[in-house]
Design a protein around this motif. Structure first.
Motif, PDB file in Angstrom:
ATOM      1  N   ASP A  79     -35.765  64.488  67.878  1.00 28.97           N
ATOM      2  CA  ASP A  79     -35.324  63.339  67.214  1.00 28.97           C
ATOM      3  C   ASP A  79     -36.424  62.635  66.922  1.00 28.97           C
ATOM      4  O   ASP A  79     -36.436  61.833  65.891  1.00 28.97           O
ATOM      5  CB  ASP A  79     -34.313  62.589  68.301  1.00 28.97           C
ATOM      6  CG  ASP A  79     -33.122  63.302  68.532  1.00 28.97           C
ATOM      7  OD1 ASP A  79     -32.712  64.361  67.880  1.00 28.97           O
ATOM      8  OD2 ASP A  79     -32.402  62.652  69.550  1.00 28.97           O
ATOM      9  N   ALA A  80     -37.539  62.472  67.714  1.00 33.10           N
ATOM     10  CA  ALA A  80     -38.465  61.477  67.230  1.00 33.10           C
ATOM     11  C   ALA A  80     -39.427  61.873  66.040  1.00 33.10           C
ATOM     12  O   ALA A  80     -39.587  61.273  65.249  1.00 33.10           O
ATOM     13  CB  ALA A  80     -39.653  61.568  68.406  1.00 33.10           C
ATOM     14  N   ILE A  81     -39.581  63.324  65.934  1.00 33.69           N
ATOM     15  CA  ILE A  81     -40.263  63.843  64.682  1.00 33.69           C
ATOM     16  C   ILE A  81     -39.380  63.692  63.516  1.00 33.69           C
ATOM     17  O   ILE A  81     -40.001  63.158  62.465  1.00 33.69           O
ATOM     18  CB  ILE A  81     -40.840  65.210  64.783  1.00 33.69           C
ATOM     19  CG1 ILE A  81     -41.927  65.309  66.031  1.00 33.69           C
ATOM     20  CG2 ILE A  81     -41.430  65.637  63.500  1.00 33.69           C
ATOM     21  CD1 ILE A  81     -43.258  64.464  65.781  1.00 33.69           C
ATOM     22  N   GLN A  95     -24.537  52.441  53.777  1.00 35.04           N
ATOM     23  CA  GLN A  95     -24.690  53.273  55.024  1.00 35.04           C
ATOM     24  C   GLN A  95     -24.075  52.248  56.152  1.00 35.04           C
ATOM     25  O   GLN A  95     -23.432  52.511  57.175  1.00 35.04           O
ATOM     26  CB  GLN A  95     -25.913  53.703  55.457  1.00 35.04           C
ATOM     27  CG  GLN A  95     -26.125  55.022  54.678  1.00 35.04           C
ATOM     28  CD  GLN A  95     -27.631  55.200  54.592  1.00 35.04           C
ATOM     29  OE1 GLN A  95     -28.502  54.511  54.368  1.00 35.04           O
ATOM     30  NE2 GLN A  95     -28.115  56.485  54.913  1.00 35.04           N
ATOM     31  N   VAL A  96     -24.616  50.801  56.038  1.00 33.51           N
ATOM     32  CA  VAL A  96     -24.181  49.783  56.883  1.00 33.51           C
ATOM     33  C   VAL A  96     -22.729  49.688  57.173  1.00 33.51           C
ATOM     34  O   VAL A  96     -21.975  49.744  58.242  1.00 33.51           O
ATOM     35  CB  VAL A  96     -24.819  48.595  56.972  1.00 33.51           C
ATOM     36  CG1 VAL A  96     -24.191  47.263  57.682  1.00 33.51           C
ATOM     37  CG2 VAL A  96     -26.285  48.610  56.972  1.00 33.51           C
ATOM     38  N   LEU A 104     -29.162  62.168  62.247  1.00 35.54           N
ATOM     39  CA  LEU A 104     -29.774  61.762  63.659  1.00 35.54           C
ATOM     40  C   LEU A 104     -28.615  61.422  64.451  1.00 35.54           C
ATOM     41  O   LEU A 104     -27.487  60.858  64.174  1.00 35.54           O
ATOM     42  CB  LEU A 104     -30.590  60.598  63.673  1.00 35.54           C
ATOM     43  CG  LEU A 104     -32.120  61.111  63.149  1.00 35.54           C
ATOM     44  CD1 LEU A 104     -32.944  59.794  62.862  1.00 35.54           C
ATOM     45  CD2 LEU A 104     -32.732  61.772  64.176  1.00 35.54           C
ATOM     46  N   ILE A 157     -21.056  52.553  58.667  1.00 40.54           N
ATOM     47  CA  ILE A 157     -21.002  52.438  60.214  1.00 40.54           C
ATOM     48  C   ILE A 157     -20.003  51.418  60.678  1.00 40.54           C
ATOM     49  O   ILE A 157     -19.277  51.716  61.640  1.00 40.54           O
ATOM     50  CB  ILE A 157     -22.460  52.321  60.500  1.00 40.54           C
ATOM     51  CG1 ILE A 157     -23.478  53.510  60.329  1.00 40.54           C
ATOM     52  CG2 ILE A 157     -22.288  51.618  62.140  1.00 40.54           C
ATOM     53  CD1 ILE A 157     -24.762  53.022  60.456  1.00 40.54           C
ATOM     54  N   ASP A 178     -39.307  58.332  57.997  1.00 43.92           N
ATOM     55  CA  ASP A 178     -40.030  57.274  57.788  1.00 43.92           C
ATOM     56  C   ASP A 178     -41.250  57.898  56.778  1.00 43.92           C
ATOM     57  O   ASP A 178     -41.354  56.912  55.932  1.00 43.92           O
ATOM     58  CB  ASP A 178     -40.526  56.645  58.972  1.00 43.92           C
ATOM     59  CG  ASP A 178     -39.609  56.185  60.010  1.00 43.92           C
ATOM     60  OD1 ASP A 178     -38.352  55.656  59.298  1.00 43.92           O
ATOM     61  OD2 ASP A 178     -39.837  56.099  60.965  1.00 43.92           O
ATOM     62  N   ALA A 238     -28.168  59.304  66.531  1.00 47.39           N
ATOM     63  CA  ALA A 238     -27.934  57.754  66.326  1.00 47.39           C
ATOM     64  C   ALA A 238     -26.699  57.418  65.174  1.00 47.39           C
ATOM     65  O   ALA A 238     -26.380  56.226  65.207  1.00 47.39           O
ATOM     66  CB  ALA A 238     -29.238  56.683  66.267  1.00 47.39           C
ATOM     67  N   MET A 239     -26.766  58.359  64.159  1.00 49.43           N
ATOM     68  CA  MET A 239     -25.994  57.889  62.996  1.00 49.43           C
ATOM     69  C   MET A 239     -24.672  58.936  63.030  1.00 49.43           C
ATOM     70  O   MET A 239     -23.964  59.042  63.817  1.00 49.43           O
ATOM     71  CB  MET A 239     -26.726  58.185  61.719  1.00 49.43           C
ATOM     72  CG  MET A 239     -27.853  57.197  61.747  1.00 49.43           C
ATOM     73  SD  MET A 239     -27.636  55.401  60.977  1.00 49.43           S
ATOM     74  CE  MET A 239     -27.250  56.090  59.259  1.00 49.43           C
ATOM     75  N   HIS A 253     -32.212  60.705  58.196  1.00 48.65           N
ATOM     76  CA  HIS A 253     -31.866  59.815  59.031  1.00 48.65           C
ATOM     77  C   HIS A 253     -30.310  59.751  59.550  1.00 48.65           C
ATOM     78  O   HIS A 253     -29.670  59.515  60.632  1.00 48.65           O
ATOM     79  CB  HIS A 253     -32.129  58.255  58.841  1.00 48.65           C
ATOM     80  CG  HIS A 253     -33.766  57.886  59.042  1.00 48.65           C
ATOM     81  ND1 HIS A 253     -34.313  56.931  58.723  1.00 48.65           N
ATOM     82  CD2 HIS A 253     -34.577  58.894  59.418  1.00 48.65           C
ATOM     83  CE1 HIS A 253     -35.561  56.902  59.105  1.00 48.65           C
ATOM     84  NE2 HIS A 253     -36.063  58.091  59.507  1.00 48.65           N
ATOM     85  N   TYR A 279     -35.095  61.540  52.902  1.00 51.60           N
ATOM     86  CA  TYR A 279     -34.956  60.643  54.193  1.00 51.60           C
ATOM     87  C   TYR A 279     -33.683  60.158  54.593  1.00 51.60           C
ATOM     88  O   TYR A 279     -33.593  59.843  55.674  1.00 51.60           O
ATOM     89  CB  TYR A 279     -36.120  59.675  53.817  1.00 51.60           C
ATOM     90  CG  TYR A 279     -35.456  58.199  53.853  1.00 51.60           C
ATOM     91  CD1 TYR A 279     -35.200  57.537  55.225  1.00 51.60           C
ATOM     92  CD2 TYR A 279     -35.299  57.321  52.772  1.00 51.60           C
ATOM     93  CE1 TYR A 279     -34.679  56.224  55.162  1.00 51.60           C
ATOM     94  CE2 TYR A 279     -34.727  56.110  52.628  1.00 51.60           C
ATOM     95  CZ  TYR A 279     -34.522  55.704  54.077  1.00 51.60           C
ATOM     96  OH  TYR A 279     -33.677  54.550  54.150  1.00 51.60           O
ATOM     97  N   LEU A 283     -37.085  61.447  63.071  1.00 49.37           N
ATOM     98  CA  LEU A 283     -37.173  60.214  62.632  1.00 49.37           C
ATOM     99  C   LEU A 283     -38.152  59.590  61.945  1.00 49.37           C
ATOM    100  O   LEU A 283     -38.222  59.064  60.761  1.00 49.37           O
ATOM    101  CB  LEU A 283     -37.015  59.245  63.777  1.00 49.37           C
ATOM    102  CG  LEU A 283     -37.297  57.570  63.911  1.00 49.37           C
ATOM    103  CD1 LEU A 283     -36.016  57.071  62.902  1.00 49.37           C
ATOM    104  CD2 LEU A 283     -37.155  56.977  65.248  1.00 49.37           C
ATOM    105  N   LEU A 284     -39.600  60.041  62.295  1.00 47.71           N
ATOM    106  CA  LEU A 284     -40.612  59.721  61.805  1.00 47.71           C
ATOM    107  C   LEU A 284     -40.847  60.501  60.291  1.00 47.71           C
ATOM    108  O   LEU A 284     -41.426  59.916  59.545  1.00 47.71           O
ATOM    109  CB  LEU A 284     -41.872  60.139  62.554  1.00 47.71           C
ATOM    110  CG  LEU A 284     -42.086  59.343  63.744  1.00 47.71           C
ATOM    111  CD1 LEU A 284     -43.252  59.784  64.832  1.00 47.71           C
ATOM    112  CD2 LEU A 284     -42.560  57.788  63.503  1.00 47.71           C
ATOM    113  N   MET A 334     -41.379  67.149  57.091  1.00 53.13           N
ATOM    114  CA  MET A 334     -40.943  66.520  55.798  1.00 53.13           C
ATOM    115  C   MET A 334     -40.558  67.684  54.685  1.00 53.13           C
ATOM    116  O   MET A 334     -39.713  67.461  54.074  1.00 53.13           O
ATOM    117  CB  MET A 334     -42.166  65.700  55.155  1.00 53.13           C
ATOM    118  CG  MET A 334     -42.331  64.525  55.998  1.00 53.13           C
ATOM    119  SD  MET A 334     -44.315  63.824  55.657  1.00 53.13           S
ATOM    120  CE  MET A 334     -43.912  63.048  54.118  1.00 53.13           C
TER     121      MET A 334
END
Lengths: 292, 292
Positions: free
Chosen positions: B105-107, B155-156, B84, B159, B113, B86-87, B81, B77, B109-110, B34
């Motif tokens: 990626d996992a950390i 953002q949507v 990532l 995409i 969040d 995925a984006m 994201h 944040y 993402l978290l 973070m």
């Protein structure tokens, strides 16, 4: 019990429908995606705990409705993100394709972000409409339970130890945080909104702690002995993913015994409430016998 | 201007350090992650807008500090994201490896969040400690700006239209939401905390709208004519990713003209504040001339 559960699941579903953004709002796909996962057949354990605890304490569950819905949104966001390829990479949940299998990774990621954001928007709006310190106190409990002191902390430990052996203490930390924290916050936020005093809060904290543990251990047990059709996901995924679980540490028999022991402790913690606690008592017993 | 900016960047950095969880708290890696992105050299445009607007209206910026920090956490944040796989799948930001390149990626993402969750925890705690409806009103503005009506909505759309041509209206929607919404919320939340009246809020909304547009168009311009070293990221990435930008729609000359026009509109919106608005006036001009 089943009838009462059905009634409250319907109450929660109707409230969620009301508090979530309309599917027709632009850009539609994100609202569709949010609703897809929220209405993918969850058991509504957390919102029901919140509502029924509030009702037990105050006689009125309706004052906890926005709080219960926000908790379910937070729970749902955590599942969507958990299922992403970056995390557990799961294709199915509750017998349905996971969010990213339908909407793609990017929209699924954003749907999780949006549910988390919307949960706090609903909570804050409730506080704004009803000047009442209890609401802010309940939000504080939920925010802590959802953050790195709670759920996210548990998920981080889950990731760090994937494929590695962990000691008992770390496993309790992981489960108490990953699953237990938000379950506890559901009970406590309902209690706070209902006006519980410190003695009641202490008893309910104990109840929630034991319920959370029993629930998680039962999850691990069902991953070994459950029925795929009823669970809606493949069994044996923990072993496949080299996950440390209560079953892998204690074995199946002791894990099942712990579910019974912790359920009993949860029931005992309710004694100060007498007959008023019948639902919460039967609920934890019901959860300990679930098949899915 | 530069000295004043430096002073406020330091104020923001110190406050962020205070409001973020300690790096030494378990599990350390999430708090490290973070803080890595929060302290990766951001320009602090949003928190400075929040603090300086509050100061202009009330004479005191300190009452807006938790709000300014929460906005920067939300901004951070969204960047984690966004970067990532995925984006946008970006490896560098501000000349440093992106969060997931360091932590996985996992950390990452978290960590995103967790920053979003913590932002609302900080905001709610501020409201809990200071019973004051203005704080809840400011949180409402921020929550809407961060959600599907705001940043996430933008953002949507970004995409959905990747690699497709979009009309002018859709591009304005995208930028007004993706970048503009949180910039506007920074100004308005600062104004609300400072006790602005409706006339002041209207003027500041106009200021923020034009500043947000000028800022985004300048971003698009810099992606074409900027210096990689100063920007800390490769130029030409919009064209590479087939992104529709103000430059791809209007061409470079008209885009640069629009930056000037919108900056002038932003300055004019401040006229009701007279000399008190000198910082906000100079700031939008400064941003229109930035090189990174």
């Amino acid at each position: 019990m089943i009838d009462e559960l059905k009634k409250y699941i319907e109450i929660v579903d109707n409230a969620l429908d009301k508090y979530l953004p309309d599917e027709s709002s632009y850009p539609q796909i994100i609202h569709e995606s949010m609703r897809y996962s929220v209405f993918a057949g969850g058991k509504r354990i957390r919102p029901i705990l919140c509502l029924k605890t509030c009702e037990m304490v105050s006689g009125d569950y309706t004052v906890a409705l926005p709080v219960a819905c926000a908790i379910e949104m937070i729970h749902t966001y955590s599942l969507i993100h958990d299922d992403l390829p970056a995390m557990d990479n799961d294709d199915f949940r509750r017998g349905k394709p996971t969010n990213h299998k339908i909407y793609g990774d990017a929209i699924a990621l954003l749907a999780g972000d949006a549910l988390l954001t919307h949960a706090f928007a609903v909570l804050n709006n409730y506080a704004l409409q009803n000047p009442n310190k209890k609401i802010l106190e309940a939000i504080e409990v939920i925010a802590k339970a959802a953050g790195t002191e709670g759920m996210i902390g548990g998920q981080v430990v889950d990731i760090i130890y994937q494929g590695k052996s962990i000691d008992e203490k770390t496993m309790y930390y992981m489960h108490n945080h990953k699953t237990g924290a938000l379950i506890k916050a559901s009970v406590l936020s309902g209690a706070i909104i209902g006006g519980a005093d410190d003695v009641q809060l202490n008893a309910l904290e104990k109840y929630a702690d034991y319920l959370g543990l029993a629930f998680q251990i039962m999850d691990d047990v069902l991953d070994v002995i459950g029925n795929e059709k009823q669970l809606g996901k493949p069994v044996g995924s923990d072993a496949k993913n080299n996950k440390c679980t209560f079953v892998s540490i204690y074995g199946l028999d002791k894990a099942r015994q712990l579910v019974q022991d912790f359920t009993k402790e949860a029931v005992e913690a309710l004694s100060i409430f007498g007959e008023k606690s019948s639902f919460l008592r039967e609920f934890v017993i019901y959860l300990s016998k679930r098949k899915a």
